[in-house]
Write a protein that holds these residues in place. Structure first.
Motif, PDB file in Angstrom:
ATOM      1  N   HIS A 131       0.806  -1.223   0.000  1.00 42.71           N
ATOM      2  CA  HIS A 131       0.000   0.000   0.000  1.00 42.71           C
ATOM      3  C   HIS A 131       0.844   1.280   0.000  1.00 42.71           C
ATOM      4  O   HIS A 131       0.280   2.378  -0.061  1.00 42.71           O
TER       5      HIS A 131
ATOM      6  N   ARG B 257     -12.193   0.403 -16.745  1.00 40.73           N
ATOM      7  CA  ARG B 257     -11.803   1.130 -15.545  1.00 40.73           C
ATOM      8  C   ARG B 257     -10.975   2.368 -15.847  1.00 40.73           C
ATOM      9  O   ARG B 257     -11.089   3.389 -15.187  1.00 40.73           O
TER      10      ARG B 257
ATOM     11  N   ASP C 279      -1.543  -8.438 -12.548  1.00 40.84           N
ATOM     12  CA  ASP C 279      -1.774  -8.561 -11.102  1.00 40.84           C
ATOM     13  C   ASP C 279      -0.494  -8.325 -10.295  1.00 40.84           C
ATOM     14  O   ASP C 279      -0.107  -9.147  -9.456  1.00 40.84           O
TER      15      ASP C 279
ATOM     16  N   ARG D 222      -4.085   8.433  -9.336  1.00 41.77           N
ATOM     17  CA  ARG D 222      -4.639   8.807  -8.033  1.00 41.77           C
ATOM     18  C   ARG D 222      -5.643   7.758  -7.549  1.00 41.77           C
ATOM     19  O   ARG D 222      -5.662   7.385  -6.368  1.00 41.77           O
ATOM     20  N   GLU D 223      -6.472   7.254  -8.455  1.00 41.47           N
ATOM     21  CA  GLU D 223      -7.456   6.239  -8.086  1.00 41.47           C
ATOM     22  C   GLU D 223      -6.761   4.950  -7.634  1.00 41.47           C
ATOM     23  O   GLU D 223      -7.202   4.291  -6.698  1.00 41.47           O
ATOM     24  N   LEU D 224      -5.669   4.603  -8.298  1.00 37.75           N
ATOM     25  CA  LEU D 224      -4.908   3.415  -7.896  1.00 37.75           C
ATOM     26  C   LEU D 224      -4.324   3.599  -6.499  1.00 37.75           C
ATOM     27  O   LEU D 224      -4.315   2.667  -5.681  1.00 37.75           O
TER      28      LEU D 224
ATOM     29  N   LEU E  88      -5.553   5.506  -4.125  1.00 40.90           N
ATOM     30  CA  LEU E  88      -6.646   5.500  -3.157  1.00 40.90           C
ATOM     31  C   LEU E  88      -7.135   4.091  -2.849  1.00 40.90           C
ATOM     32  O   LEU E  88      -7.598   3.815  -1.741  1.00 40.90           O
ATOM     33  N   GLU E  89      -7.015   3.189  -3.813  1.00 39.19           N
ATOM     34  CA  GLU E  89      -7.476   1.814  -3.567  1.00 39.19           C
ATOM     35  C   GLU E  89      -6.393   0.956  -2.917  1.00 39.19           C
ATOM     36  O   GLU E  89      -6.594  -0.223  -2.660  1.00 39.19           O
ATOM     37  N   GLY E  90      -5.232   1.545  -2.645  1.00 35.30           N
ATOM     38  CA  GLY E  90      -4.204   0.833  -1.896  1.00 35.30           C
ATOM     39  C   GLY E  90      -3.166   0.117  -2.720  1.00 35.30           C
ATOM     40  O   GLY E  90      -2.444  -0.741  -2.199  1.00 35.30           O
ATOM     41  N   ARG E  91      -3.038   0.444  -3.999  1.00 29.43           N
ATOM     42  CA  ARG E  91      -2.010  -0.175  -4.826  1.00 29.43           C
ATOM     43  C   ARG E  91      -0.623   0.267  -4.356  1.00 29.43           C
ATOM     44  O   ARG E  91      -0.408   1.431  -4.033  1.00 29.43           O
TER      45      ARG E  91
END
Length: 260
Positions: A36, A143, A174, A200-202, A204-207
């Motif tokens: 993360h 996406r 993956d 930014r979205e990645l 926020l999702e913890g990537r």
């Protein structure tokens, strides 16, 4: 760095050096990325940022140092003829499955459609079922806002669209860690925001991501940790609020003043 250490970190680099002939580009750079983490590497042109990122993925072989990916330590010794020995090459192929790479210049196959580009790695490297890969590839393209372009070719896309496809391609593997090498540097200014939105979205999702970028405000917003490279060495590092709002190094102060 113990060979049998538990995989507390998704990726570790310890004291990496890299020379090209007599020119030493990296002079002992270390990094440890937990799950993360979003680690951003900043610095002036020629400071070694992209070389360091390429060493993490072994697109460049470090002159010395240690790497561990997903808990597996890599033996960076070279064969006598200067090429990777067979055991190291097998390790590289195995550990690269845990790393996704997004390049400055997209590196899409021009003779393949958008969909084929995203499907290529999972089908050929991971040997996954083509029907399942296609389903996932389309979901990833949706996406990043590129599903409607899935049957087009890279030459028919804008720079921002190509980079969004490149991000979908990286996600299709993956990966445990996504490496991004100045993902907006080749884009026209008006196209930068669409790529930064996806990144930014990645985040926020913890990537887990390690990113080289010249987008300072963006780096300040999304990073959990920032590293400032100067002349191939880490001169300062820490949380973004510290580096961007209270830099201690004179070189970092000058660098940031030139960016705003």
């Amino acid at each position: 760095m113990s060979v049998n250490a538990p995989a507390e970190f998704a990726l570790e680099a310890d004291d990496l050096h890299k020379s090209f002939g007599n020119i030493e580009v990296l002079k002992g750079v270390s990094l440890a990325a937990k799950k993360h983490d979003v680690i951003t590497i900043i610095g002036a042109s020629g400071s070694g940022k992209s070389t360091f990122l390429r060493c993490l993925n072994l697109l460049e072989t470090p002159t010395s140092g240690r790497l561990r990916v997903h808990g597996e330590a890599l033996d960076l010794s070279l064969a006598a003829d200067g090429r990777h020995d067979k055991a190291l090459q097998q390790q590289i192929e195995r550990t690269r499955a845990h790393l996704g790479m997004v390049f400055q210049q997209f590196n899409l196959w021009t003779h393949m459609t958008v969909l084929e580009n995203v499907m290529l790695g999972p089908c050929t490297v991971l040997k996954r079922d083509k029907v399942q890969v296609e389903e996932k590839a389309k979901a990833l393209l949706e996406r990043v806002g590129m599903l409607e372009k899935c049957h087009m070719y890279p030459d028919q896309l804008s720079g921002g669209q190509k980079q969004r496809v490149a991000i979908a391609r990286a996600l299709a593997m993956d990966p445990d860690v996504i490496l991004l090498d100045e993902p907006t540097s080749a884009l026209d200014p008006e196209l930068v925001s669409e790529v930064l939105l996806v990144i930014r979205e990645l985040a926020l999702e913890g990537r887990t991501m390690i990113m080289v970028t010249h987008e300072m405000r963006f780096a300040c917003d999304v990073s959990s940790h920032v590293i400032f490279l100067h002349q191939g060495q880490i001169e300062e590092q820490g949380p973004p609020e510290q580096l961007f709002h209270n830099p201690q190094s004179e070189h970092l102060q000058r660098f940031l003043s030139s960016q705003y």
